[in-house]
Design an enzyme around this catalytic site. Structure first.
Site, PDB file in Angstrom:
ATOM      1  N   ASP A 117       0.546  -1.194  -0.117  1.00 59.96           N
ATOM      2  CA  ASP A 117      -0.134  -0.031   0.040  1.00 59.96           C
ATOM      3  C   ASP A 117       0.762   1.369  -0.053  1.00 59.96           C
ATOM      4  O   ASP A 117       1.402   1.532   1.046  1.00 59.96           O
ATOM      5  CB  ASP A 117      -1.164  -0.030   1.122  1.00 59.96           C
ATOM      6  CG  ASP A 117      -2.021   1.145   1.200  1.00 59.96           C
ATOM      7  OD1 ASP A 117      -1.959   2.256   0.474  1.00 59.96           O
ATOM      8  OD2 ASP A 117      -2.912   1.042   1.887  1.00 59.96           O
ATOM      9  N   ASP A 316      -1.164   5.808  -6.752  1.00 63.83           N
ATOM     10  CA  ASP A 316      -1.728   4.714  -5.755  1.00 63.83           C
ATOM     11  C   ASP A 316      -1.689   3.154  -6.153  1.00 63.83           C
ATOM     12  O   ASP A 316      -2.232   2.889  -7.114  1.00 63.83           O
ATOM     13  CB  ASP A 316      -3.104   4.984  -4.943  1.00 63.83           C
ATOM     14  CG  ASP A 316      -3.578   4.241  -4.101  1.00 63.83           C
ATOM     15  OD1 ASP A 316      -3.062   3.983  -2.984  1.00 63.83           O
ATOM     16  OD2 ASP A 316      -4.863   3.729  -4.100  1.00 63.83           O
TER      17      ASP A 316
END
Ligand code: NAG
Ligand code: NAG
Ligand code: NAG
Length: 438
Positions: A117, A316
């Site tokens: 992440d 992201d």
């Protein structure tokens, strides 16, 4: 680059049903040498988290898109610095990141598959006796000789949200997606590929609610405190890159390469923007978007970086489909539709959150994200999702959901697949180059 006529296919249905058998390649690690880890898609045959039943292509796509709603809500909460009010809806929205890497924790090592992440800093994983964790194989601190708790007085305890003292050990609470998590702050050796990282600080989850927590934990690759980069500055010099394998080739693995060694030399860069109030996120300056050869008309405030509101564009790894704020998305979509129709009358249909789908084969234009100093032209593989079975093709992007008041444009993982994305913090830049991840 392939010609736009080759509309390639994402047939999740087939891949998921093929994925059922155990793959002996998953455990032998020819690529896990030095500082390079294999990266698997959560639906990969090597992932224990792949769906337990075969889903139709439509169902898979709609599910991934629905997860993104949760992800966007989460990113918006990071940007707005407030916790999430869950979207009013009967069903639980999960938003677990899409790509996982293998890490060995403790001495002797216990293997966990952590979600990558880039918008999170600290690592955390389920520990023995965790209440509400879904893992049947949590990390067992009692079996590790190198495990220790972090004391309240330690500087790391000041870097976690809502720290509290249980006895003299540091504990903290946080929200992730729609989950609330209570964890102890601990240290142990974490081995990534062949690099042991002694006394790595991470959260040992004691209690979790909701369904957003990745089953075996998370590896934070953000740029804030306690992230992998922050804890390995000497070893990896705040540099890493990844190549994310495509959904189309779920049996392929990508790679996460840590440190400045062996990074690509031929790569285009755009500067990273610093937002002190959202220190984890990788902001870049996206100045325009081109569809085919035309730069579409987007109001400048839709792309502008604003450290106060958190508006702007981020890369992201955990969002699947690129989301643009509404005026930007509408402009891209309209030009895309115009180019696809090419003067003819073509019916546009919907699929879940995608509003630009076709039931006939199409010739799609390329889409170019134009950043300061770097144009990234995406071939059809990164733009379209396509079912050979139903014959449906959709533009794989969407507007930011309007119910989360999002000001963020998110360059998501479908659009990053089969590219090497290099995060070079010492030089404050992100690089992107085409690469076929195998
Ligand atoms: C953290 O969560 C635990 C368990 O839910 C709770 O007992 C504790 O009071 C919480 N601490 C803080 C600081 O919110
Ligand atoms: C993955 O599967 C495809 C088709 O099923 C096959 O052609 C390819 O060789 C496989 N690749 C790997 C790395 O196993
Ligand atoms: C990006 O493309 C535009 C034309 O669409 C061009 O003017 C610009 O120089 C390009 N930028 C870079 C960094 O190549």
């Amino acid at each position: 680059m392939k010609t736009p006529t080759i509309v390639t296919t994402v047939v999740l249905l087939l891949l998921i049903s093929l994925a059922k058998g155990q793959n002996p390649k998953c455990d032998s690690d020819p690529k896990e040498h030095g500082s390079t880890l294999k990266v698997f898609h959560v639906f990969s045959p090597c992932s224990p988290f792949r769906p337990s039943r075969a889903m139709s292509w439509e169902e898979s796509v709609v599910q991934l898109e629905a997860r993104d709603q949760g992800r966007m809500q989460y990113l918006s909460s990071l940007v707005a610095r407030r916790s999430i009010v869950p979207i009013a809806s009967g069903r639980q929205i999960t938003q677990s990141p899409t790509y996982i890497v293998k890490a060995k924790i403790g001495t002797p090592p216990q293997t966990l598959l952590l979600a990558m992440d880039t918008s999170n800093d600290a690592a955390w994983l389920p520990c023995t006796a965790c209440v509400g964790c879904s893992s049947s194989t949590p990390f067992a601190p009692a079996k590790s000789t190198t495990f220790r708790a972090v004391r309240c007085s330690a500087p790391q305890c000041k870097q976690v949200p809502n720290p509290t003292c249980g006895g003299s050990a540091c504990a903290f609470n946080f929200t992730y997606g729609t989950s609330s998590v209570a964890a102890n702050l601990v240290q142990d050796t974490v081995t990534l590929a062949t690099d042991p990282l002694p006394a790595y600080t991470f959260g040992c989850i004691q209690k979790a609610t909701g369904s957003s927590v990745p089953p075996q934990g998370l590896l934070g690759l953000g740029r804030g405190p306690l992230s992998l980069l922050a804890q390995t500055q000497n070893l990896y010099q705040s540099t890493f890159s990844y190549c994310l394998p495509s959904f189309k080739t779920l049996n392929f693995s990508g790679s996460l390469r840590l440190g400045p060694v062996a990074q690509p030399k031929r790569i285009k860069f755009t500067p990273l923007l610093k937002n002190p109030r959202r220190s984890s996120l990788y902001y870049v300056n996206m100045v325009a978007i081109r569809v085919g050869r035309r730069i579409v008309d987007i109001p400048s405030e839709a792309l502008a970086f604003n450290p106060t509101t958190g508006a702007g564009t981020i890369f992201d790894s955990g969002t699947v489909f690129t989301r643009l704020v509404e005026p930007a998305y509408i402009a891209v979509r309209n030009e895309f539709r115009r180019r696809v129709a090419a003067g003819k009358k073509l019916t546009v249909t919907r699929l879940g959150g995608f509003d630009t789908c076709y039931n006939v084969p199409i010739v799609a234009p390329t889409i170019t994200f134009m950043f300061s100093g770097m144009n990234v032209t995406l071939p059809p593989d990164n733009i379209l999702i396509h079912s050979t079975i139903g014959g449906v093709t959709c533009l794989a992007m969407a507007a930011a959901p309007d119910n989360v008041n999002s000001v963020l444009n998110v360059i998501a993982n479908m659009q990053q697949q089969n590219h090497r994305v290099l995060y070079d913090l010492p030089n404050s830049r992100i690089g992107v180059a085409r690469e076929f991840c195998t």
